[in-house]
Design a protein around this motif. Structure first.
Motif, PDB file in Angstrom:
ATOM      1  N   UNK A  52       0.556  -1.300   0.287  1.00  0.00           N
ATOM      2  CA  UNK A  52       0.544   0.295  -0.108  1.00  0.00           C
ATOM      3  C   UNK A  52       0.670   1.051   0.137  1.00  0.00           C
ATOM      4  N   UNK A  53       0.482   2.875  -0.692  1.00  0.00           N
ATOM      5  CA  UNK A  53       0.857   3.680  -0.114  1.00  0.00           C
ATOM      6  C   UNK A  53       1.427   4.262   1.358  1.00  0.00           C
ATOM      7  N   UNK A  54       1.264   3.752   1.912  1.00  0.00           N
ATOM      8  CA  UNK A  54       2.261   3.956   3.273  1.00  0.00           C
ATOM      9  C   UNK A  54       1.387   3.132   4.614  1.00  0.00           C
ATOM     10  N   UNK A  55       2.215   3.415   5.708  1.00  0.00           N
ATOM     11  CA  UNK A  55       2.032   3.340   6.930  1.00  0.00           C
ATOM     12  C   UNK A  55       0.162   3.035   7.010  1.00  0.00           C
ATOM     13  N   UNK A  56       0.471   4.594   7.159  1.00  0.00           N
ATOM     14  CA  UNK A  56      -0.767   4.997   7.586  1.00  0.00           C
ATOM     15  C   UNK A  56      -2.312   4.085   6.497  1.00  0.00           C
ATOM     16  N   UNK A  57      -2.016   4.208   5.751  1.00  0.00           N
ATOM     17  CA  UNK A  57      -2.659   3.895   4.656  1.00  0.00           C
ATOM     18  C   UNK A  57      -3.338   1.881   5.438  1.00  0.00           C
TER      19      UNK A  57
END
Ligand SMILES: *Cc1c(COP(=O)(O)O)cnc(C)c1O
Length: 431
Positions: free
Chosen positions: A70-75
């Protein structure tokens, strides 16, 4: 700031010519090869070999069946928490979150990316105090929270600074109450608990490849699960929830969260270097522990049951060695005292010598955005307390660690000689 060279008996320390970072990316060369490969073959979008290999390698390393880039850990956290919300409470209507009106128990000492997705999904985070053995969610406080809020079915836990939390105890409590665990292993990739990798304990777990993490894709994250169905569902949500139709057909709310094959190329090039980075970080941690053992301080915990990834080395100043320090919402003041110091003094001094440290992550229950949220300690319902810390007042553990703790320069490119200077600077703060 006190002048550290005022004592004529001590040799003068000059500021570092090149900044010593808290934790910066370390490239090795293969990253470029895989990025080039993506460009040369024209697979530069969100499909391609780099993504496939990065996902497979990561899943295998952590010991999970599936990893979704995914695009980042937050996503990844957002989709992990949404997935659990949908499992627990059903699919919400557009415009509503999957946790609408529901509470979730969350780590209190963490980066806010761990808990914000609870709010994205319309839920209310209830913060659980921290234990001193690992600086992570306190199982005793979690048990207390279930007494106070027996309806809660979701727990979001992080492993701070690369030290695993008490996974077995947290899991036992979750199972007893029929709750799901979202595990945030963003900081702890490669760390193990009783031999098992962090990222393998949650019903759904996540990793981050942000630039400051132990390995990086410049950005990026992964969601980890053992359920084929869940992995497929998250992959679909992350690519705008397109149904299998010739036209854009949508039955569920979608997101544009998929990892790109370029980012995945950097991750693919970094993955073989994870163990090497851990070894470098461990050497840094051990050097600090040895070099600072004569001071009234302790390092961040590391116990026999776990092998941390030593992402950041942190320092906790003994209560009776704290000089006076007062923090407002955005600034801090301290009074320098012989034989004592405080995080603010050490951080300001390090900065003056061109070295980057940072206070410990400020607990969520002390953050203005979350101050009205419930906060549970071993004793029961706590309350967002004031920022001012006075030693020995029996304040909650999170506030206590925040007041007395700091993250030291932990960059894996720092040399032993440079680290010895950092250690000397810290000594002079206590002089
Ligand atoms: C870095 C971090 C995240 C967020 O990851 P990003 O990839 O930056 O979105 C989440 N949780 C913790 C504990 C982190 O340290």
């Amino acid at each position: 700031m006190r002048s550290l060279s005022s004592d004529p008996a001590l040799p003068e320390i000059l500021p570092f010519e090149n900044k010593i970072w808290l934790s910066s990316p370390t490239m090795h060369g293969d990253e470029e090869k895989w990025v080039d490969d993506a460009i040369r073959t024209n697979w530069v979008s969100t499909v391609g070999e780099n993504i496939r290999v990065a996902e497979e390698t990561t899943a295998k390393k952590v010991g999970r069946k599936y990893a979704v880039g995914l695009s980042c850990g937050t996503a990844a956290l957002h989709l992990a928490i949404r997935l659990c919300g949908v499992k627990l409470y059903g699919m919400p209507k557009p415009g509503h979150g999957s946790l609408e009106g529901k509470r979730a128990f969350c780590s209190d000492m963490t980066f806010d990316a761990t808990v914000n997705p609870v709010a994205y999904e319309g839920g209310e985070a209830v913060f659980i105090d921290t234990e001193r053995d690992t600086w992570n969610m306190d199982p005793e406080a979690l048990e207390k929270a279930f007494e106070l809020y027996p309806d809660v079915r979701l727990i979001v836990v992080a492993h701070l600074y690369g030290t695993p939390g008490k996974c077995d105890e947290l899991r036992r409590i979750a199972d007893r109450h029929g709750a799901l665990i979202v595990e945030d292993a963003a900081e702890s990739f490669g760390a193990t608990y009783h031999g098992a990798q962090t990222g393998s304990f949650g019903d759904v777990s996540i990793l981050s490849f942000n630039g400051n993490k132990i390995i990086t894709g410049s950005a990026g994250g992964m969601l980890l699960t053992d359920s084929r169905e869940d992995a497929d569902r998250v992959r679909k949500w992350s690519t705008q929830s397109r149904e299998a139709a010739a036209w854009y057909q949508h039955e569920e709310l979608g997101y544009n969260y998929r990892m790109s094959n370029i980012i995945a190329g950097i991750v693919r090039g970094q993955l073989p270097h994870l163990e090497e980075h851990i070894a470098q970080k461990k050497a840094i941690y051990l050097r600090y522990r040895e070099g600072l053992r004569d001071l009234p301080v302790a390092m961040n915990p590391c116990d026999a049951q776990t092998e941390p990834n030593f992402w950041l080395s942190c320092l906790l100043i003994n209560e009776d060695a704290m000089c006076r320090q007062v923090r407002g919402d955005k600034d801090a003041l301290y009074l320098s005292e012989p034989g004592r110091s405080c995080p603010t003094e050490i951080l300001e001094t390090l900065a003056a010598y061109n070295a980057e440290g940072r206070p410990l992550w400020k607990p969520m229950h002390l953050q203005p955005i979350y101050r009205a949220h419930p906060f549970v300690t071993r004793e029961g319902e706590g309350r967002g307390r004031s920022n001012a810390y006075i030693a020995g007042t029996g304040i909650d553990t999170g506030a206590d660690l925040f007041a007395r703790g700091l993250c030291l320069p932990s960059d894996n490119k720092m040399t032993a000689e440079q680290q010895n200077i950092v250690i000397e600077i810290i000594h002079r703060c206590f002089a």
